[in-house]
Design an enzyme around this catalytic site. Structure first.
Site, PDB file in Angstrom:
ATOM      1  N   ASP A 206       0.812  -1.226   0.000  1.00  0.00           N
ATOM      2  CA  ASP A 206       0.000   0.000   0.000  1.00  0.00           C
ATOM      3  C   ASP A 206       0.842   1.271   0.000  1.00  0.00           C
ATOM      4  O   ASP A 206       0.307   2.360  -0.133  1.00  0.00           O
ATOM      5  CB  ASP A 206      -0.929  -0.007   1.223  1.00  0.00           C
ATOM      6  CG  ASP A 206      -1.978   1.096   1.175  1.00  0.00           C
ATOM      7  OD1 ASP A 206      -2.543   1.325   0.091  1.00  0.00           O
ATOM      8  OD2 ASP A 206      -2.235   1.726   2.219  1.00  0.00           O
ATOM      9  N   SER A 230      -6.477   5.507  -0.292  1.00  0.00           N
ATOM     10  CA  SER A 230      -6.823   4.222  -0.880  1.00  0.00           C
ATOM     11  C   SER A 230      -8.327   3.986  -0.750  1.00  0.00           C
ATOM     12  O   SER A 230      -8.910   4.231   0.303  1.00  0.00           O
ATOM     13  CB  SER A 230      -6.069   3.090  -0.167  1.00  0.00           C
ATOM     14  OG  SER A 230      -4.682   3.328  -0.174  1.00  0.00           O
ATOM     15  N   GLN A 280      -5.139  -1.559  -7.073  1.00  0.00           N
ATOM     16  CA  GLN A 280      -5.766  -0.621  -6.144  1.00  0.00           C
ATOM     17  C   GLN A 280      -6.328   0.565  -6.910  1.00  0.00           C
ATOM     18  O   GLN A 280      -5.706   1.065  -7.847  1.00  0.00           O
ATOM     19  CB  GLN A 280      -4.769  -0.097  -5.108  1.00  0.00           C
ATOM     20  CG  GLN A 280      -5.412   0.840  -4.092  1.00  0.00           C
ATOM     21  CD  GLN A 280      -4.421   1.393  -3.074  1.00  0.00           C
ATOM     22  OE1 GLN A 280      -4.034   2.545  -3.152  1.00  0.00           O
ATOM     23  NE2 GLN A 280      -4.013   0.555  -2.124  1.00  0.00           N
TER      24      GLN A 280
END
Length: 291
Positions: A206, A230, A280
């Protein structure tokens, strides 16, 4: 703040509350962050650990899909409830909900499989990537920058990150392209537990995944007025790899529209094994068009 690796291990060492109704309940701490919000990679990794605690040891995680629902507060601990959705002959499915103050901040489903034989192929690792030793470390890239966020990134993250072609912390240098690569490695050795390495890989996934979308438009992290977060995260584990050894995270962004950017990534061992794939979508808002 303790040393970064100890802080990471402490965050992933969840407490089993012993509660057994229709779900398994675990609790875990939030790590300190200069922006005051829980790092998305942290809650992803913790949610995976919670799910792993409810699955037979021989079954390993091969995929997860999660949605970030609310910003997490680093001043609050997190409660994880695991629903044992399905246990079949070869696969198990778990749903983990992460809560703060009674409200969900992440909802994730993960699938586990007993190892099996089958078809085997992979995409090739890019051939033109410089070795990590030839690139500046995260601390070297931020050396001399007197800002609390920069100091945290340089000394308190549990992973060293070395960008190809260069970081985008303060400026985007060179051609504006929708792809980049980042060498990553934990800043010290970790225990041999394979599940810990898989969860730590999710943690690291991430960090920079949205940067390929930002790089394409010349948007650096220091861009005034930038808002990035995110929205969802998917990951597939293909082959085992240790996160305390160098691995290459190759990233590209096929699309950005409507204040959102989509990025995909592939993680390779230094020897060229494809370890994992990532996708993502994130919110990326800038006050004016940067391109």
């Amino acid at each position: 703040m303790s040393d970064p690796l100890s802080a990471l291990l402490a965050a992933l060492d969840l407490t089993d509350t012993g509660a057994r109704t229709t779900e398994d309940i675990f609790t875990g701490p939030s790590q300190w962050q200069p922006q005051g919000r829980v790092f998305g990679g942290q809650v992803l990794a913790q949610s995976l650990i919670a799910a792993m605690r409810t699955v037979d040891a021989e079954r390993i995680v091969h995929s997860m899909h999660g949605y970030f629902l609310r910003p997490g507060d680093m001043a609050e601990g997190i409660t994880f409830s695991v629903d044992r959705i399905h246990d079949g002959r070869s696969f198990s499915t778990r749903r983990t909900q992460a809560y703060q103050k009674g409200l969900p901040i992440l909802s994730m489903i993960a699938s586990f499989q007993t190892p099996d034989e089958g078809l085997d192929h992979q995409a090739a690792m890019p051939a033109d990537i410089p070795d990590p030793e030839s690139l500046p470390s995260l601390a070297e890239s931020l050396d001399g920058v007197d800002h609390p966020v920069a100091r945290y990134w340089a000394t308190e993250r549990p992973f060293d990150m070395r960008h190809v072609p260069s970081p985008i912390y303060f400026a985007v240098e060179g051609e504006r392209t929708a792809h980049q690569a980042v060498w990553m490695r934990a800043v010290g050795p970790l225990p041999d537990d394979p599940n810990l390495h898989r969860a730590a890989m999710a943690y690291a996934s991430d960090y920079s995944i949205l940067e390929s979308a930002m790089r394409a438009h010349g948007v650096a992290w220091a861009t005034r007025g930038l808002r990035a977060a995110s929205l969802d995260h998917a990951m597939w584990w293909h082959r085992f790899g240790r996160v305390d050894e160098w691995f290459l995270y190759v990233q590209e962004s096929p699309n950005a529209v409507g204040g959102r950017g989509l990025s995909t990534g592939r993680m390779f061992s230094r020897e060229g094994l494809l370890l994992a794939s990532v996708a993502q979508e994130g919110m990326i808002r800038v006050p004016a068009a940067a391109d």
